[in-house]
Every structure is written in structure tokens, then in C-alpha cells.
Design an enzyme around this catalytic site. Structure first.
Site, PDB file in Angstrom:
ATOM      1  CB  CYS A  95      21.643 -43.793 -62.652  1.00 21.80           C
ATOM      2  SG  CYS A  95      23.108 -43.018 -63.319  1.00 21.80           S
ATOM      3  CB  CYS A  98      22.080 -40.186 -61.562  1.00 24.24           C
ATOM      4  SG  CYS A  98      21.750 -40.895 -63.178  1.00 24.24           S
ATOM      5  CG  ASP A 483      41.566 -49.583 -20.224  1.00 21.26           C
ATOM      6  OD1 ASP A 483      42.578 -49.225 -19.623  1.00 21.26           O
ATOM      7  OD2 ASP A 483      40.445 -49.638 -19.703  1.00 21.26           O
ATOM      8  CG  ASP A 677      35.736 -48.024 -20.209  1.00 17.43           C
ATOM      9  OD1 ASP A 677      35.979 -46.984 -20.861  1.00 17.43           O
ATOM     10  OD2 ASP A 677      35.926 -48.116 -18.990  1.00 17.43           O
ATOM     11  CG  ASP A 681      39.503 -45.964 -21.848  1.00 17.79           C
ATOM     12  OD1 ASP A 681      40.365 -45.631 -21.029  1.00 17.79           O
ATOM     13  OD2 ASP A 681      38.858 -47.010 -21.762  1.00 17.79           O
TER      14      ASP A 681
END
Length: 785
Positions: A95, A98, A483, A677, A681
Site C-alpha cells: 500500500c 502505508c 568538456d 570525463d 572535472d
């Protein structure tokens, strides 16, 4: 095996600058003894791996270096156990309301820092301040949750076979009970026994059909939790009995229970479909000890152990092939249908399927650190990061049900008092219809299921999305920042142009270049030798002279060959052609005469241009490329791919500044993604609204740094991710509009006396089932690629 590595984590208190994070990461990596290093700007955490025997010395040196670089930063060891996490399985949770109730209760327990109930996987994920507190919390919830929801059993580990057996047994019991209720109810309706016999038959039929619902509603009222679907159904059906509508009261409870049963079956099948979709967990590993082998659990294997993988078996752990050659199916991780060939010396990842050869593999990571374990953890726990739509529906359901009950009460009482001749029983009946149709199950169940299906479908396509919030955010992407190296380009130098001058041929020009570069290990030299593809006869080379910063001068069969940059040509006073080629230019001259040049560049990926075009077709306003490469090279790549704006010659902190500038320019509701990558970065990935790491296959840094991880090196998968997000949103909103629209119509019909309780309950059950089935369409993402 070499030295054992130790992983250490430190908290960098006061780290508020992404550029500083990049500077610290770059400098710590240079310390002798540091194998790996990454700084997570968002969590202010520095993670590094050091050799066991050098650990203390390296850590001390790293701390001194960081203090020197950034005096305001305070370095603290990250205390293990300072934030504990526990996953509990809620057996019998069928449920959605619930699930919301349980989540709210657990969040209120003292010591709980975060709690999420994933209705789809039936998991309760709890975070606490420490291990001792967590133990108390687990004991508390194990006792308290079954009191809140008697059908739920809290277990620490899920045994799927036991669970499925228990589910089947429960379903059989419910079917038997409902069948008995139908028989007794039908007997009372058509038997003609008279009121003295019919009423007891109706009452027994009603209690068989809905006794458990009445019990749940009563217990919830005692605990002060009044407004839920059990209360709605109890009030509606008891009201039907009060106005002598016995068959309708029984029918409503029967249909509701049948609907819940079908909903439970549909949701469990949906769960199984998602589980099957991510069926990449290895069941066993074949460990080689001396000349013998034995089957063991993947968790029992240590780094450095040797395992054997036969044809048709999954590779259970990440490792290095020592012996054997085979084709491996990587589709479970990458979505790629074409198998890869692997042989001795190659790395392989857990989750790959070995197709035709026997492989002997040296394990490089334990199961907990393996690729397959990390992917499974990401996908299975992705729904703990809920989308805004999910959060809204949860809040909506919380206020919607009480509001409907109040309106129903007013509908039952007010019209008979103010409308002359209005029958009280008639308006009570209309109010009961109002209650029956108001159950919000269709929304609360289907929406998280839709998001989870979208995440599961994306993972099958080799795209890991770390949460429903990121999946939803992909719909609003208007700026895409790339990039260059390793993202739009392959990150590998390659000869992309051979331009002879005068009588020189391409073949001879390349041969002269290969001879000149034959003694060099520079990547540019290696790319020329690779392009030549023949064996270089070094015996022909005489008087080899490497001129630093300029190039190379050699003699071959009495000819003087020069190969280098334009400074070499100027130095030797050779007239040459100025070229704007996209890459590094190697000029060549023979006996003082210019004979041509070779272009070496970082090759653009095959699908980069298509990806840019497709992004614009999807409504992306602007594409931007950031690179540390020269302006000439950057602009050439950008022009070739159709990039709107190129920023070149950038340092890591300048990339962050560019992303921050773009972020300040976007309008409210628009999202910016950065694609890199995932290794170098990290600060930029953290600064963007959505950070996407390319080529995450096997890269721990990529999986940890980004919000979305593309397991292959294909930029076109960004487009696929956005399409999956739009597909999922479409399905979610179809369910919202369909559910609310249908309920709204039936509510109005009921209020005006034009709908019966039969129609109301059939509408409610039908809407829920259709919404669940529609949500499962989110898994079907093959056609979106």
C-alpha cells in the site's frame, strides 16, 4: 601483487571554492606514494589511496601541502561510523499510503537523520548519527512498524524465494476468503430466505470481504491516524449498511479487495521486471587454489585471488585476464549489443558475460568495490532521491483524503437541511459514492513506479541516473556544456591529415615522418608510427639529432630529413606553408626543400556531431565547449560539430567560472548540464545543475562525482537520457491527469446522484490498474535510443 593500497578520507572544513578543490586535487596527486586522489567539492571530502607502508608519511605530507595551498582549510579525518546507514526490507508492503505513513513515522524517531521508504523495492533506508543509535532505531522500527501496519514484517535481509512463496500463499488465502464472501453474499441476494437469514449472510459476507480493512481502520483511529484508504472504505461500506444497501456495501468491499489484489500482483510483476532488467549480479565465482577450483560466493573473493570464468558464465568481479581469449557481452552494463574481444592483459569488469572462451582472471577489486556492486547500489537506491512531482503527490495525498472526507460529510448533512424535500438517505448515499471514488492509490502507486521504471530502462541503455530528481530535471535542460577531450573527442592522438607538396606522395611523406619519429616515445610520434603501420627500418637512419622544442633532424640514404614545428622550419630557413589545420602540424623538409606536412589531432567521436544536432532538436538553447586546448584547435572542433560557443585555453578553475557565468544567465526553471570525463572535472560536475560523466565504465571517480553516468563513450547517450526523461514525464503526467480527471468526473456524477457505488468502486479499481500498467511503459526505452 604489489603493495596493498589503503583508502583514506578527510573532511576539508572551510572548502568553499571549486577552484581550490581542483588545485588541492591536482597537487596532492603529485605527492610520491599517492596512487589516486579526488576531492569532492560538494561533500568537502578528499579521498586518496596510498601504499600501505608509505601511508603515514604520505598523509602527513598531504596535510602540510593542503595547509600551505589553502591556509583557511581545516583538515580532519573522516570518522567512520559518524553517519550510519541501514536498509530494511518491509515484507508485505503493498500500500503506497502505508509507505508514506511508515516514512513519516521513522523520520520522527530520535536519532534518525534521514529516512526514505522506497515503495517499489519495499526498502526502508535509514540514516543515523552513529552505530549505537542505529541499533536502537532498528530495534524500535522492528517493533513499531508492525503496530502501525500489521501486514508489514520488518526484515534486515531479503530472501527472494521465501518472499515469493509467502506472497503466493497470501494471495491464495485472500482469493479463498473473497470467494467465500461472494458465495454467501450471492446466497443472501438471490436465495429468498427472508430478512432473518439474509442479514446474517450479508454481515458474514461483508466481514469475510472486508474484516481486515475494518480492523486496520480501527487500529489506525486508536493511534490517531484516521485518514487513509482503510478509513474511506470502512466508512463508505458501513454507511451503505446503515441505509440498508447491503449488496452494494459488500460489492464495494469485494471490488476494493480485488483491486488491491490485482494492484499487488501488477506492482510485484513490475518490480520483478525491473529486477530482471538489472539481473547482472553474479551468483557465484570459481576460485582457483593451486591446481584445484571451488565455487564460492563473490563476496568471499579477495583482491589478488585467481578465478576461472567458463563460457556462458558472468564475470563475477573486476580483474585482469592472465590467460585465455574470448568474446564478452557487455550489454548489461553498457547497452551495447556488439560483443567485445578480450585477451591476456586486458581488464574486464563484473557484469560482463563470457561467451566462448575460458578466462583466467586475477581479481583487482573485492565484490563491494566492484563495478556491478556499485551499479546495482546506484539503481536500487536511486528512488530515495525523489522527484519534485513525487514529493508533490505525497503532500497532495496527505491533504486530499481529509478534504474529501469533510466534503462528503457536508454533502451528506447540508443539502437535506437546506433543500426542501431532500431525502437524508439519498444524500448520505451520494456522500458514500464520493468517499469510494476518492481513494488516491492510483497516483501514489503509479508515479514512483513510473520514475523507477525510467531509471531501470536507462540503466539497461548504459545510463546510470542517480535519482528521480535528476531524471525529472533532465526535462528542463536548456544549456549543455561539454568538456572537449575525452567527451566530444576520443582523447587519443591520431594522424588526421597528410598534405604533400610538389612531387611528394602521401605514402613517401608518411614514411619520412615515421623514420624521423621512430626513436621518440612522444604521443605525436607514436601516432605517426601507428599511421605508417609498417616496420620502420632503423638501420637506414644516420646522424639522429633531436632539437629540443623544434623537432628532429636525421639522415636517410644520404638525404637530410627535417620533421618538426614551424620554429624548426624558420630556424633552418626553409620556406613553408602556414596552415590552420585542426590539430598539431608536423612540417617536413628533405634536403632543404619543403615537402609537406602531417596533421595530428585528437579525433572527434563518430556520433558527436549527431549528438549536438539532436540536442538542438530537443529544444536545447545553447551548446558550449570548454577546453584547455589552443583557441585554434578548440574553434576548429566547435565549428566542425556545430557548437554555439567555444571557450579555449582554460584552466580547471576557469571552467568553473564559465559554468557559474552561464548559470547566472539562465532563466528560472531552466537547467544546465556539464558533460565531462568525471575524473578531472569533479568541481565543474558539482557546480552544474546536472553533472554527466562520460565513459564511466570502470571509473570509480566518474561514478562518484556525477549525477548521471554514461557507461560508454557515446555523446549521443546524452540525447537518449533526455528522451527517457521526457518519456517518463509524459507517462507520469498521463497518470496524474487520467487519475484526477476520472475521479473528478465520478465525484461530480456522484454528488449529483448520477453514479452508484458500483460505478465508483469499479472506476477506482480500474483507474489504479490502468495507471500501474501505464507506468510500466517507462521501462520500454529501446525505441528512444
Amino acid at each position: 601483487m604489489g603493495e596493498r593500497s589503503i583508502k583514506r578520507e578527510f573532511v576539508l572544513e572551510g572548502l568553499d571554492c571549486a577552484g581550490c578543490a581542483a588545485k588541492i586535487e591536482k597537487n596532492v596527486k603529485t605527492i610520491n606514494g599517492v596512487d589516486e586522489c579526488s576531492v569532492n567539492f560538494v561533500t568537502k571530502t578528499l579521498t586518496m589511496k596510498t601504499a600501505d607502508e608509505k601511508n603515514d608519511t604520505v598523509v602527513s605530507e598531504a596535510k602540510q601541502l593542503i595547509s600551505k595551498l589553502e591556509p583557511d582549510i581545516r583538515i580532519k579525518d573522516k570518522v567512520k561510523g559518524s553517519a550510519e546507514s541501514q536498509v530494511l526490507f518491509l515484507k508485505g508492503l503493498d500500500c503506497a499510503n502505508c509507505a508514506v505513513k511508515v516514512e513519516e513515522y521513522v523520520k520522527g524517531i530520535k536519532g534518525v537523520t534521514a529516512a526514505t521508504v522506497d515503495f517499489v523495492s519495499k526498502k526502508l533506508i535509514i540514516e543515523a548519527v552513529d552505530l549505537n543509535t542505529m541499533s536502537k532505531i532498528v530495534s524500535d522500527v522492528s517493533v513499531s512498524i508492525p503496530k502501525i501496519e500489521p501486514d508489514i514484517e520488518v526484515v534486515i535481509e531479503q530472501n527472494s524465494e521465501t518472499y515469493e512463496g509467502g506472497e503466493n500463499s497470501r494471495i491464495k488465502k485472500v482469493i479463498f476468503r473473497l470467494a467465500a464472501a461472494v458465495i454467501l453474499g450471492a446466497a443472501g441476494l438471490i436465495g429468498g430466505f427472508g430478512t432473518a437469514v439474509e442479514l446474517p449472510l450479508f454481515i458474514i459476507s461483508y466481514l469475510l470481504a472486508g474484516g481486515d480493512i475494518l480492523l486496520k481502520a480501527g487500529k489506525n483511529i486508536i493511534r490517531g491516524q484516521v485518514f487513509d484508504e482503510n478509513f474511506l472504505m470502512s466508512i463508505a461500506t458501513i454507511g451503505a449498511f446503515a441505509i440498508a444497501q447491503y449488496p452494494e456495501g459488500i460489492a464495494v468491499m469485494l471490488f476494493y479487495q480485488v483491486g488491491e489484489l490485482f494492484q499487488s500482483i501488477a506492482v510485484n510483476r513490475s518490480r520483478k521486471s525491473i529486477s530482471d532488467l538489472m539481473d547482472i549480479r553474479p551468483e557465484f565465482a570459481v576460485l582457483k587454489v593451486g591446481n584445484e577450483t571451488k565455487r564460492v560466493a563473490p563476496e568471499a573473493i579477495n583482491a589478488g585471488d585467481i578465478i576461472i570464468v567458463k563460457p556462458g558464465e558472468k564475470i563475477p568481479l573486476d580483474g585482469l585476464i592472465l590467460e585465455g581469449r574470448s568474446m564478452v557481452d557487455t550489454s548489461a552494463l553498457t547497452g551495447e549489443s556488439v560483443p567485445r574481444e578480450v585477451e591476456s592483459g586486458n581488464e574486464v569488469l563484473s557484469g560482463f558475460m563470457n561467451t566462448n572462451g575460458v578466462l583466467t582472471i586475477q581479481v583487482t577489486k573485492t565484490y563491494g568495490e566492484s563495478t556491478v556492486a556499485k551499479i546495482l547500489d546506484l539503481v536500487q537506491n536511486a528512488s530515495s532521491r525523489k522527484a519534485a512531482t513525487e514529493k508533490f503527490i505525497t503532500r497532495f495525498a496527505r491533504y486530499y483524503t481529509p478534504a474529501v472526507v469533510i466534503i462528503a460529510a457536508l454533502l451528506a448533512v447540508v443539502p437535506p437541511l437546506i433543500i426542501e424535500g431532500a431525502a437524508f438517505s439519498d444524500w448520505v448515499y451520494r456522500a458514500l459514492v464520493f468517499l469510494v471514488i476518492s481513494c488516491p492509490c492510483a497516483l501514489v502507486v503509479s508515479i514512483p513506479l513510473g520514475f523507477f521504471g525510467g531509471i531501470g530502462g536507462a540503466s539497461k541503455s548504459g545510463i546510470l541516473i542517480k535519482g528521480s530528481n535528476y531524471l525529472e530535471a533532465l526535462n528542463s535542460v536548456k544549456y549543455v556544456v561539454f568538456d572537449k577531450t575525452g567527451t566530444l573527442t576520443k582523447g587519443v592522438f591520431k594522424v588526421t591529415g597528410i598534405v604533400p607538396k610538389g612531387d611528394m606522395t602521401e605514402e613517401r611523406l608518411l614514411e619520412y615522418a615515421a623514420l624521423a619519429e621512430s626513436y621518440s616515445n612522444h604521443p605525436i610520434a607514436q601516432s605517426i608510427i601507428a599511421a605508417y603501420s609498417k616496420e620502420v627500418n632503423k638501420d637506414d637512419i644516420g646522424n639522429y639529432d633531436e632539437i629540443a622544442g623544434h623537432g628532429i633532424k636525421i639522415e636517410v640514404n644520404g638525404k637530410t630529413i627535417l620533421a618538426g614545428n614551424k620554429k624548426l622550419m624558420s630556424k633552418e630557413e626553409i620556406s613553408y606553408t602556414e596552415e590552420d589545420g585542426m590539430g598539431t602540424i608536423v612540417h617536413l623538409a628533405v634536403d632543404g626543400q619543403y615537402v609537406g606536412y602531417i596533421v595530428i589531432s585528437d579525433e572527434v567521436k563518430e556520433d558527436s556531431k549527431k549528438a549536438i544536432e539532436s540536442l538542438k532538436a530537443l529544444g536545447v538553447k545553447k551548446t558550449i565547449m570548454l577546453t584547455g586546448d589552443t583557441k585554434k584547435v578548440g574553434e576548429a572542433v566547435g565549428q566542425k560539430l556545430g557548437i554555439d560557443t567555444v571557450h579555449a585555453e582554460l584552466l580547471p578553475h576557469e571552467k568553473v567560472e564559465q559554468v557559474e557565468l552561464l548559470d547566472s544567465q539562465k532563466q528560472k526553471g531552466e537547467k544546465l548540464i556539464f558533460v565531462g570525463d568525471g575524473i578531472n572535472d569533479t568541481p565543474v560536475l558539482a557546480r552544474a545543475d546536472i553533472g554527466i560523466a562520460m565513459g564511466g565504465l570502470g571509473s570509480d571517480a566518474a561514478i562518484e562525482a556525477a549525477d548521471v553516468v554514461i557507461m560508454t563513450d557515446e555523446p549521443s547517450k546524452i540525447v537518449t537520457a533526455i528522451k527517457i526523461a521526457k518519456h517518463t514525464r509524459k507517462i507520469v503526467w498521463q497518470n496524474i491527469i487520467f487519475s484526477l480527471g476520472t475521479k473528478g468526473i465520478v465525484l461530480l456524477l456522484g454528488a449529483f446522484g448520477l453514479a452508484t457505488m458500483w460505478e465508483a468502486i469499479i472506476s477506482d479499481v480500474g483507474v489504479t490498474l490502468l495507471a500501474v500498467l501505464n507506468a510500466m511503459r517507462a521501462l520500454k526505452v529501446d525505441r528512444l535510443s
